[in-house]
Motif scaffolding. Structure first.
Motif, short mmCIF file in Angstrom:
data_model
loop_
_atom_site.label_atom_id
_atom_site.label_comp_id
_atom_site.label_asym_id
_atom_site.label_seq_id
_atom_site.Cartn_x
_atom_site.Cartn_y
_atom_site.Cartn_z
N ARG A 92 33.43 -4.53 -0.81
CA ARG A 92 33.86 -3.37 -1.58
C ARG A 92 33.17 -3.44 -2.94
O ARG A 92 33.26 -4.45 -3.63
N ILE A 93 32.49 -2.36 -3.29
CA ILE A 93 31.78 -2.31 -4.56
C ILE A 93 32.49 -1.31 -5.46
O ILE A 93 32.75 -0.19 -5.06
N GLY A 94 32.79 -1.73 -6.69
CA GLY A 94 33.35 -0.82 -7.68
C GLY A 94 32.39 -0.69 -8.84
O GLY A 94 31.76 -1.67 -9.26
N ASN A 95 32.22 0.53 -9.33
CA ASN A 95 31.29 0.73 -10.44
C ASN A 95 31.91 1.62 -11.51
O ASN A 95 32.08 2.83 -11.30
N LEU A 96 32.24 1.04 -12.65
CA LEU A 96 32.69 1.83 -13.80
C LEU A 96 31.73 1.62 -14.96
O LEU A 96 32.08 1.78 -16.12
N SER A 97 30.49 1.23 -14.63
CA SER A 97 29.47 1.06 -15.68
C SER A 97 28.82 2.41 -15.95
O SER A 97 29.18 3.44 -15.36
N MET A 98 27.83 2.44 -16.83
CA MET A 98 27.21 3.68 -17.25
C MET A 98 26.07 4.10 -16.32
O MET A 98 25.50 5.18 -16.47
N ASP A 99 25.69 3.23 -15.38
CA ASP A 99 24.52 3.52 -14.53
C ASP A 99 24.89 3.45 -13.06
O ASP A 99 25.86 2.80 -12.67
N ASN A 100 24.03 4.07 -12.25
CA ASN A 100 24.10 3.87 -10.80
C ASN A 100 23.42 2.55 -10.44
O ASN A 100 22.51 2.10 -11.15
N HIS A 101 23.87 1.95 -9.36
CA HIS A 101 23.28 0.69 -8.93
C HIS A 101 23.03 0.75 -7.42
O HIS A 101 23.97 0.79 -6.63
N PRO A 102 21.76 0.78 -7.01
CA PRO A 102 21.44 0.76 -5.57
C PRO A 102 21.61 -0.66 -5.02
O PRO A 102 20.79 -1.54 -5.28
N MET A 103 22.65 -0.85 -4.24
CA MET A 103 22.99 -2.20 -3.77
C MET A 103 22.32 -2.45 -2.42
O MET A 103 22.48 -1.68 -1.48
N HIS A 104 21.60 -3.54 -2.34
CA HIS A 104 20.74 -3.82 -1.19
C HIS A 104 21.11 -5.15 -0.55
O HIS A 104 21.23 -6.16 -1.24
N LEU A 105 21.26 -5.13 0.77
CA LEU A 105 21.58 -6.35 1.52
C LEU A 105 20.43 -6.68 2.46
O LEU A 105 19.93 -5.81 3.18
N HIS A 106 20.02 -7.93 2.47
CA HIS A 106 18.92 -8.38 3.33
C HIS A 106 19.43 -8.81 4.71
O HIS A 106 20.56 -9.28 4.84
N GLY A 107 18.59 -8.65 5.72
CA GLY A 107 18.85 -9.24 7.04
C GLY A 107 19.88 -8.52 7.88
O GLY A 107 20.14 -8.93 9.02
N HIS A 108 20.48 -7.46 7.37
CA HIS A 108 21.52 -6.74 8.10
C HIS A 108 21.41 -5.25 7.78
O HIS A 108 20.80 -4.87 6.79
N ARG A 109 22.05 -4.47 8.60
CA ARG A 109 22.30 -3.09 8.21
C ARG A 109 23.81 -2.94 8.10
O ARG A 109 24.56 -3.67 8.76
N PHE A 110 24.23 -2.04 7.26
CA PHE A 110 25.68 -1.87 7.11
C PHE A 110 26.00 -0.39 7.14
O PHE A 110 25.12 0.48 7.06
N PHE A 111 27.29 -0.09 7.29
CA PHE A 111 27.76 1.29 7.25
C PHE A 111 28.69 1.44 6.06
O PHE A 111 29.41 0.50 5.70
N ILE A 112 28.65 2.60 5.44
CA ILE A 112 29.62 2.90 4.40
C ILE A 112 30.85 3.46 5.10
O ILE A 112 30.80 4.55 5.68
#
Ligand SMILES: [Cu+2]
Length: 423
Positions: A248-268
């Protein structure tokens, strides 16, 4: 000399002689970083969420009400060995401890303000009566220093929600006042989750050699964190092969962050608005998490190894650095550095061949400042810092303790050859 906050490369302890001895008398907090709380899943009816480098908020049951105590207060946070930051947070931590509850629970939060200014708590994404929404001036008076307010409502949804102040938001969130509010489903749908992690993204403006974030900075941040820790201070995510894993990713910062995972694919599988129906779930290797949102990444960890998990903005996988330095790639600068060095002691420019070689140098920055790229792996420097950690997938694990570095089976790693074959 005008020391801008990114003057890391042109600054040395000499240039910062006027700065306070920031670490003197300060207790490193690594020993105080709370151990992850992992209650027995059986007793709870759900897989408890793991907050790497953080903890879960305790509660007591009182006449059928799940009761939590929250103290808003200044906290000292070690971002990584060598850097302690004056933050604000909850219950001695930034992010605040993860709140976990179950859809249908009646919850009560006592919020005591030990900050030097007024605050409130807003329950981001939670469906509740208007008067419990925590917007100072709009739905309630400010919670003045020393005061305690109580919030109370029934949870009628499930998903990844958040909590944060809605009072002097710019300052209080920039100082670290954020936390997860995770509501588990009453009737879980779909396969059981084996490992459930929660990571808050954070970005900070902390001038090299200092230890207090500058909340007025709007775009030019220099420290990037997972749960208020910067690599190499971030805990690895340890899973067994074939564990159904959620991050679970939470973002309350001022920017967007493209989160990248290696070796797998994931679903939102969910957002801060709740679960996404399976028919609408799209496979990703990277998901952009904009400000003010949450995303649930779900995957089967079927690929053994040490897999990087990081923000894909490459400046966000670095620690404090100078972005105003001249681009010297391809320039022969042997003499230049000497000349400038006479004017600025400890001057360093970007290397002729890039910046990778800088990690090899034992750069001595100002006190309380992390190296730009600091993590070491089994094959040398990772040349990264900031928003970076390692997903460790292993076939046989007796426990979820850090299993060390992955040893790839013989013949399955990239290797050096004498010369490419002739074509
Ligand atoms: Cu980022």
């Amino acid at each position: 000399m005008n020391l801008s906050r990114r003057d890391f490369l042109v600054s040395g302890s000499a240039a910062l002689a006027g700065a306070a001895p920031l670490l003197a008398g300060m207790t490193p907090l690594s020993a105080q970083t709370p151990a992850p709380v992992q209650p027995e899943a059986g007793a709870l009816g759900y897989t408890p969420v793991i907050t790497p480098n953080g903890s879960t908020m305790p509660w007591v049951m009182k006449d059928g009400v799940k009761e939590f105590h929250i103290i808003a207060e200044p906290v000292k946070r070690e971002f990584a060995p060598g850097m302690v930051v004056n933050c604000w947070g909850y219950n001695g931590q930034t992010p605040g401890p993860t709140i976990e509850a179950v859809e249908g629970d009646h919850v009560r939060f006592y919020v005591t303000n030990k900050l030097p200014e007024a605050t409130t708590i807003h329950w981001h994404g939670v469906l509740l009566p208007n008067g419990m929404d925590g917007v100072s001036g709009l739905t309630q008076p400010h919670i003045q220093p020393g005061e305690t307010f109580v919030y109370e409502f029934t949870l009628r949804q499930h998903g990844t929600q958040m909590y944060h102040p809605h009072s002097d938001e710019m300052v209080q969130m920039a100082m670290g006042m954020v936390g997860f509010f995770i509501i588990h489903p009453k009737e879980p749908a779909g396969p059981k989750i084996d490992r459930d992690f929660a990571i808050f993204l954070g970005e900070w403006a902390i001038a090299p050699g200092t230890s207090t974030p500058n909340p007025s900075v709007m775009t030019d941040f220099n420290i990037f964190t997972f749960n208020s820790r910067a690599f190499p201070g971030t805990a690895p995510l340890v899973v067994r092969q074939n564990d159904r894993t959620r991050i679970r990713i939470g973002n309350l910062s001022m920017d967007n962050h493209p989160m990248h995972l290696h070796g797998h694919r994931f679903f939102i599988t969910g957002t801060d608005g709740g679960p996404i129906p399976p028919s609408a779930q799209i496979p990703h290797a990277t998901v952009d998490v904009p400000p003010g949102t949450a995303a649930d990444l779900e995957f089967i960890a079927d690929n053994p190894g040490d897999w990087a998990f990081h923000c894909h903005k490459s400046h966000h996988t670095m620690n404090a650095m100078n972005h105003d330095i001249p681009n010297m790639i391809g320039v022969q600068q042997d003499k230049v550095a000497d000349k400038i060095g006479q004017m600025f002691p400890m001057y360093m420019a970007m290397g002729n061949n890039g910046m990778g070689d800088m990690t090899e140098m034992q750069m001595s920055g100002p006190p309380n400042t992390l190296p730009m790229m600091g993590g070491d792996g089994p094959y040398g420097s990772l040349e990264m810092g900031g928003m970076f950690t390692v997903l460790k997938v292993r076939e046989n694990l007796a426990s979820y303790d850090d299993p060390g570095w992955y040893k790839a089976p013989a013949g399955t790693s990239a290797r050096k050859v004498d010369a490419p074959p002739q074509t």
